[in-house]
Design a protein around this motif. Structure first.
Motif: not given
Length: 359
Positions: A1-26
């Motif tokens: 899979m090729t990384p999505v190149g849109t702002a907010g979907t790579t690097g630290p911003a992506l990590a923060d959003r994904v963690l937000g999804g897990w924390l929010g779900r729980i």
């Protein structure tokens, strides 16, 4: 899979959003768990409970019950889910399936088959921790029936909410790519569901994927609607909630109207629950606390709806913006029935999810 190149979907911003999804779900799941019984805990009864406990507006985990009558109506798990008593997440299928989806993608990759998913259920998931359509599909698998017949043989729950609650990981691993997320969720959903049950999973996965890049909640909802048939009852109901919201109708009146229009489907059916979720997202308007509070106060399958609303809101805001009173009590710990995952760190689950995106 090729990384999505849109702002907010790579690097630290992506990590923060994904963690937000897990924390929010729980957190959303924990918020709704004590009142998860839609035929008992109607919207009026939930608000009555909160009013008696002095907790309206709702801004934190549910308070302890103020009366013995309220105490007797709560689910047995309430003592580990109310404010002041939360120490890590309770075990719940709404979180188990997110973990199982992560394990699926780590084991088989994004080209996984529905048959491989079924085999993983039998290997990792205890039968007695499955319910409704999932239990039927599990029983069918154990009896030698293969997909897609696992979804249709002796299964009266084909359009209930189970497939929708399994979809988050496909959104988290497809940031900004809702159609891709929907395709992955469909391959999962057909193990146990048909019709609106499958569409609910596709819509939910697309909604979460769109939340990474959409400028507003409304934008994410519009992108998610594009992946399911416009004539489906699910799509028509989501559009109806959106239209009522746009007229300036109150949150309560919108849900009362939709409740009348979806009466008879039952409190675990995908369609009325998607309506509650859509209303929570629209009237919450990007605020994490307001979004999950309104969604849970909307009733029906409260823990499932709270979990999905929290996932969407957590992706929209990112983990750092989620108020600490939701995340600190979770103690970065998940209790799970999925074999090999009990006690896993939430942060580890998020890191593993990000690695999948970046593969």
């Amino acid at each position: 899979m090729t990384p999505v190149g849109t702002a907010g979907t790579t690097g630290p911003a992506l990590a923060d959003r994904v963690l937000g999804g897990w924390l929010g779900r729980i957190a959303g799941n924990m918020l709704g768990k004590p009142v998860e019984q839609g035929e008992v805990w109607t919207r009026d009864r939930i608000d009555g409970y909160l009013r008696r406990a002095g907790a309206l507006p709702l801004t934190d985990y549910l308070p302890e019950p103020a009366t013995e009558e309220d105490r007797g109506r709560l689910r047995p798990e309430w003592r580990r889910c109310v404010r002041g008593r939360v120490h890590g997440s309770c075990r719940d299928d709404d979180v188990d399936y997110a973990i199982l989806g992560l394990d699926l993608l780590e084991t088989h990759g994004f080209a996984f088959t529905t048959e491989q998913l079924g085999d993983l259920w039998l290997l990792r998931l205890p039968y007695l921790q499955t319910f409704t359509a999932e239990r039927v599909a599990y029983r069918n698998l154990a009896g030698g029936i293969r997909p897609p017949l696992t979804a249709t043989y002796d299964n009266p729950y084909q359009e209930w909410i189970g497939a929708l609650i399994r979809a988050d990981v496909y959104g988290w691993t497809s940031p900004g790519a809702p159609r891709r997320a929907a395709a992955l969720a469909r391959r999962d959903a057909v193990l146990s569901h048909t019709g609106n049950g499958v569409y609910g999973a596709m819509w939910s996965a697309a909604l979460i994927a769109a939340a990474f890049t959409a400028p507003t909640v409304r934008g994410a909802l519009e992108e998610a609607l594009a992946v399911i048939p416009a004539s489906s009852r699910l799509a028509r109901t989501v559009r109806r909630v959106t239209a009522l919201h746009d007229t300036g109708l109150s949150w309560a009146d919108t849900l009362a109207t939709i409740g009348g229009e979806t009466s008879g489907l039952g409190w675990i059916h995908t369609v009325p629950n998607a309506a509650v979720l859509t209303a929570g997202l629209l009237y919450g308007d990007g605020d994490f606390t307001r979004t999950i509070a309104l969604t849970v106060r909307g009733g029906l399958d409260t823990d499932s709806n709270g979990a999905t609303a929290g996932s969407v809101a957590g992706v929209l805001t990112g983990a750092r913006a989620i108020p600490a009173h939701w995340t600190d009590p979770l103690e970065d710990t998940v209790h799970s029935a999925v074999f090999g995952f009990d006690g896993v760190r939430i942060s580890e689950l998020a890191e593993r999810t990000v690695r999948l995106v970046e593969t």
